[in-house]
Design a protein around this motif. Structure first.
Motif, PDB file in Angstrom:
ATOM      1  N   GLN A  65       0.825  -1.208   0.000  1.00 14.41           N
ATOM      2  CA  GLN A  65       0.000   0.000   0.000  1.00 14.41           C
ATOM      3  C   GLN A  65       0.861   1.260   0.000  1.00 14.41           C
ATOM      4  OE1 GLN A  65      -2.781  -0.018   3.138  1.00 14.41           O
ATOM      5  NE2 GLN A  65      -4.179   1.348   2.067  1.00 14.41           N
ATOM      6  N   ALA A  66       0.536   2.165  -0.950  1.00 12.19           N
ATOM      7  CA  ALA A  66       1.321   3.398  -1.047  1.00 12.19           C
ATOM      8  C   ALA A  66       1.022   4.276   0.153  1.00 12.19           C
ATOM      9  CB  ALA A  66       0.939   4.136  -2.321  1.00 12.19           C
ATOM     10  N   PRO A  67       2.025   5.071   0.604  1.00 15.13           N
ATOM     11  CA  PRO A  67       1.731   5.985   1.707  1.00 15.13           C
ATOM     12  C   PRO A  67       0.709   7.014   1.259  1.00 15.13           C
ATOM     13  CG  PRO A  67       3.917   6.408   0.809  1.00 15.13           C
ATOM     14  CD  PRO A  67       3.375   5.196   0.104  1.00 15.13           C
ATOM     15  N   PRO A  68      -0.109   7.523   2.178  1.00 15.97           N
ATOM     16  CA  PRO A  68      -1.120   8.501   1.767  1.00 15.97           C
ATOM     17  C   PRO A  68      -0.462   9.753   1.198  1.00 15.97           C
ATOM     18  CG  PRO A  68      -1.187   8.098   4.158  1.00 15.97           C
ATOM     19  CD  PRO A  68      -0.105   7.246   3.601  1.00 15.97           C
ATOM     20  N   LEU A  69      -1.191  10.447   0.298  1.00 15.64           N
ATOM     21  CA  LEU A  69      -0.682  11.713  -0.228  1.00 15.64           C
ATOM     22  C   LEU A  69      -0.483  12.668   0.935  1.00 15.64           C
ATOM     23  CD1 LEU A  69      -3.074  12.179  -3.251  1.00 15.64           C
ATOM     24  CD2 LEU A  69      -0.637  11.614  -3.309  1.00 15.64           C
ATOM     25  N   PRO A  70       0.507  13.582   0.839  1.00 17.77           N
ATOM     26  CA  PRO A  70       0.732  14.487   1.975  1.00 17.77           C
ATOM     27  C   PRO A  70      -0.535  15.213   2.418  1.00 17.77           C
ATOM     28  CG  PRO A  70       2.444  14.763   0.338  1.00 17.77           C
ATOM     29  CD  PRO A  70       1.475  13.751  -0.215  1.00 17.77           C
ATOM     30  N   GLU A  71      -1.356  15.676   1.454  1.00 21.00           N
ATOM     31  CA  GLU A  71      -2.549  16.437   1.853  1.00 21.00           C
ATOM     32  C   GLU A  71      -3.478  15.564   2.690  1.00 21.00           C
ATOM     33  OE1 GLU A  71      -1.377  16.307  -1.203  1.00 21.00           O
ATOM     34  OE2 GLU A  71      -0.580  18.350  -1.340  1.00 21.00           O
ATOM     35  N   ALA A  73      -2.626  12.914   4.386  1.00 20.39           N
ATOM     36  CA  ALA A  73      -1.984  12.610   5.668  1.00 20.39           C
ATOM     37  C   ALA A  73      -2.079  13.815   6.607  1.00 20.39           C
ATOM     38  CB  ALA A  73      -0.531  12.221   5.444  1.00 20.39           C
ATOM     39  N   ILE A  74      -1.915  15.015   6.053  1.00 26.03           N
ATOM     40  CA  ILE A  74      -2.006  16.219   6.896  1.00 26.03           C
ATOM     41  C   ILE A  74      -3.421  16.342   7.472  1.00 26.03           C
ATOM     42  CG2 ILE A  74      -1.947  18.756   6.886  1.00 26.03           C
ATOM     43  CD1 ILE A  74       0.300  18.478   4.707  1.00 26.03           C
ATOM     44  N   MET A  75      -4.413  16.102   6.614  1.00 24.29           N
ATOM     45  CA  MET A  75      -5.806  16.211   7.096  1.00 24.29           C
ATOM     46  C   MET A  75      -6.095  15.139   8.145  1.00 24.29           C
ATOM     47  SD  MET A  75      -7.613  17.441   3.627  1.00 24.29           S
ATOM     48  CE  MET A  75      -9.072  16.511   3.852  1.00 24.29           C
ATOM     49  N   ALA A  76      -5.572  13.932   7.904  1.00 24.61           N
ATOM     50  CA  ALA A  76      -5.782  12.846   8.877  1.00 24.61           C
ATOM     51  C   ALA A  76      -5.103  13.195  10.202  1.00 24.61           C
ATOM     52  CB  ALA A  76      -5.233  11.535   8.329  1.00 24.61           C
ATOM     53  N   ALA A  77      -3.897  13.778  10.112  1.00 24.84           N
ATOM     54  CA  ALA A  77      -3.175  14.150  11.339  1.00 24.84           C
ATOM     55  C   ALA A  77      -3.950  15.232  12.093  1.00 24.84           C
ATOM     56  CB  ALA A  77      -1.766  14.634  10.999  1.00 24.84           C
ATOM     57  N   GLN A 182       5.114  18.997   7.839  1.00 22.66           N
ATOM     58  CA  GLN A 182       3.713  19.436   7.780  1.00 22.66           C
ATOM     59  C   GLN A 182       2.765  18.353   8.279  1.00 22.66           C
ATOM     60  OE1 GLN A 182       2.573  22.546   7.219  1.00 22.66           O
ATOM     61  NE2 GLN A 182       4.755  22.997   7.288  1.00 22.66           N
ATOM     62  N   ILE A 183       3.118  17.110   7.991  1.00 21.66           N
ATOM     63  CA  ILE A 183       2.259  16.009   8.469  1.00 21.66           C
ATOM     64  C   ILE A 183       2.290  15.947  10.001  1.00 21.66           C
ATOM     65  CG2 ILE A 183       2.018  13.481   8.550  1.00 21.66           C
ATOM     66  CD1 ILE A 183       3.070  13.490   5.602  1.00 21.66           C
TER      67      ILE A 183
END
Ligand code: URA
Length: 269
Positions: A65-71, A73-77, A182-183
């Protein structure tokens, strides 16, 4: 004196270290090319195996599984950090957070250390090797200098709170990338809110730029009182030289001394 038969091994380890490979993640090496989930080489019977998979334009169906896109991941964080009602809850959430790839190379989360009721909180950039081994921020040479400087103004390490912008060690002690920073930002922001210190100290330029939005060099910003805004209040904040910089440039310790005295005064006032 190292026995001559160990020299090639030592040279190889030195080469690894210089290339940034300074942690053993497992007992035995893992051959990623032999991993069926990653390899395009078909199993027997079939055409003879290729030495390397050909470059591909699309991801293989069974790929890891690819890591989530930064955006994303940032929103999830952000959502995860907001949901933490206490430091313990935040630690658990960060331990389970998979949006930052640094967690896969780090040994463990380096969450924070000190008193949750601290009146002063120090924030550095990212853990180093000793911190990664122990799970405690600022325990290596930089941390020992920080402890001594605190002691010089009559404050014990156990009275302050210490954390980092990025809580997982970047491999080989490289700088965290902008995306990684940012994440992780929502987590340190929530950590500051939960500790709610009277004074926030940003150790070094990366912590200063990330938390206070000031991109000037640390020589210009150190010792200045600035403001860190949370949703509920303003916190007095001061950029300071990072202890690692002071270890390399001991002559600058006189400025750090001045800054520590200013912090002591602010806490007394
Ligand atoms: N440097 C940092 O910025 N943080 C640590 O925890 C250790 C060294």
């Amino acid at each position: 004196m190292i026995p001559v038969e160990f020299k090639p091994v030592r040279d190889l380890l030195t080469f690894y270290l210089e290339s940034g490979v300074d942690v053993a993640l497992d007992e035995v090496p893992a051959d990623r090319f032999a991993d069926p989930a990653l390899s395009a080489v078909p199993a027997e019977p079939g055409p003879p195996p290729r030495l390397r998979p050909e470059p591909r334009l699309v991801a293989p169906a069974a790929a890891v599984q690819a890591p989530p896109l930064p955006e994303e991941a940032i929103m999830a964080a952000r959502a995860a950090a907001r949901s933490a009602a206490s430091l313990e809850a935040l630690r658990d959430i960060m331990n389970g957070f998979e949006g930052c790839a640094l967690r896969t190379t780090a040994k463990q989360l380096v969450f924070g250390d000190g008193s949750p009721q601290a009146r002063v909180m120090f924030v550095g950039e990212a853990p180093g090797s000793e911190e990664d081994q122990t799970g405690i921020p600022f325990v290596g040479r930089s941390g020992q200098l920080l402890d001594r400087m605190l002691g010089a103004i009559g404050i014990a390490r156990s009275e302050v709170y210490i954390a980092n912008i990025v809580p997982w060690r970047p491999p080989g002690n490289r700088d965290p990338s902008i995306h990684e920073t940012q994440i992780c930002l929502p987590f340190i922001q929530r950590q500051i809110e939960l500790v709610d210190p009277q004074v926030l100290v940003c150790l070094g330029k990366p912590a200063t730029a990330t938390l206070l939005g000031v991109n000037d060099g640390i020589k210009r910003t150190r010792g200045r009182w600035l403001v860190y805004k949370t949703d509920t209040r303003d916190i007095r904040a001061m950029p300071m030289f990072h202890p690692a910089y002071l270890l390399r440039n001991p002559i600058e310790k006189r400025f750090a001394w001045r800054d520590f005295l200013a912090i002591k005064k602010a806490l007394a006032g």
